[in-house]
Design a protein around this motif. Sequence first.
Motif: not given
Length: 369
Positions: A286, A305, A307, A310, A315, A357, A361-362, A366, A369
């Motif tokens: 990031l 990100p 993706d 996201y 989030f 975070v 994201l996992r 996502v 990035i």
Amino acid sequence: MSTAEPILLTPGPLTTSARTRQAMMVDWGSWDDRFNQLTASLCEQLLAIVNGTDSHHCVPLQGSGTFAVEAAIGTLVPRDGKVLVLINGAYGKRLAKICEVLGRSFSTFESAEDEPTTAADVDRLLRADNSITHVALIHCETSTGILNPLPDIAQVIARHGKRLIIDAMSSFGALPIDARQVPFDALIAASGKCLEGVPGMGFVFASKSALANAAGNSHSLAMDLFDQHTYMARTGQWRFTPPTHVVAALHEALLQYNEEGGLPARHRRYASNCQVLLEEMSKLGLRSFLPASIQAPIIVTFHAPKDPRYQFKEFYERVKAKGYILYPGKLTQVETFRVGCIGHVNGIEMQAAVAAVAEVLREMEVLDI
Ligand SMILES: Cc1ncc(COP(=O)(O)O)c(C=O)c1O
């Protein structure tokens, strides 16, 4: 550091200590001498942070930070004055909006959100328009976290014989500002920022001479800092109902500020929070929006990100469920989110927040990035 959940990584309201929250468990009468002493002690300590005791008055005002900014402009800029507003983000735009609403003449200079305003810009602008009487500047533009070079800009303004109004809402208490070296008519900040109090009052350090000449400037009864100061100087009391619990909490927060080591220690902790945040986030891929050279250790803007999986809202909710409150981005051109470095938090909490975070994201799968 022991804090109650959730941990706010936001620019205010922010995470406060249990001791500060505990200070709000007492009810104060506004006529009570002890409460008035609390206010006087608060103002004295606040002024000392900028070495402004000889040159400035501290005028506290009920309300959020914007109330104090509006009151400062309304009180200290005469009705026939003209303000040069320096803009590189949303809070600079708000300064211009305040001038417009108050009917003060103004011009704006806008640079990109990742470009500090420079002293050379200000020099050129003041040379070009001699009708400008005041310059208004955001010290740390919280919409990105960019730091504007206040001391250099202040010197240029003083050389031109013009007056400076500083919105130091998100920097006061953590970044050094010395009234003996940085001449200003007004510096504005609030209770719930780097001093780690709770929100509810702003305060303006107003130059004694500027304030003495400000009678009748204000458009407003409640927001007139000349009246607020005159009444308080005469009676020791707030002019209208004071935010008693906010005052008590800020007083307690200031005790802790001094125990921690005052401004240098606060600055060190926030700078370290910022560094941990940047390092740990970069391990996840990031990227921060600003280069390190112009990043204030107050709040960091990260590129979102790319993706499609996201979405900020999801989030945010997932990170919140893990105990951390992040902040949305405030840029119009680029999708971002922000993470504050300020508040009663240290490197351990910053690391834990970034771990949350990473987990989120996992979970959201996502990848881009
Ligand atoms: C630089 C700056 N100015 C003004 C404000 C406005 O303060 P408030 O939202 O308390 O009115 C903020 C709030 O974070 C800020 O960061």
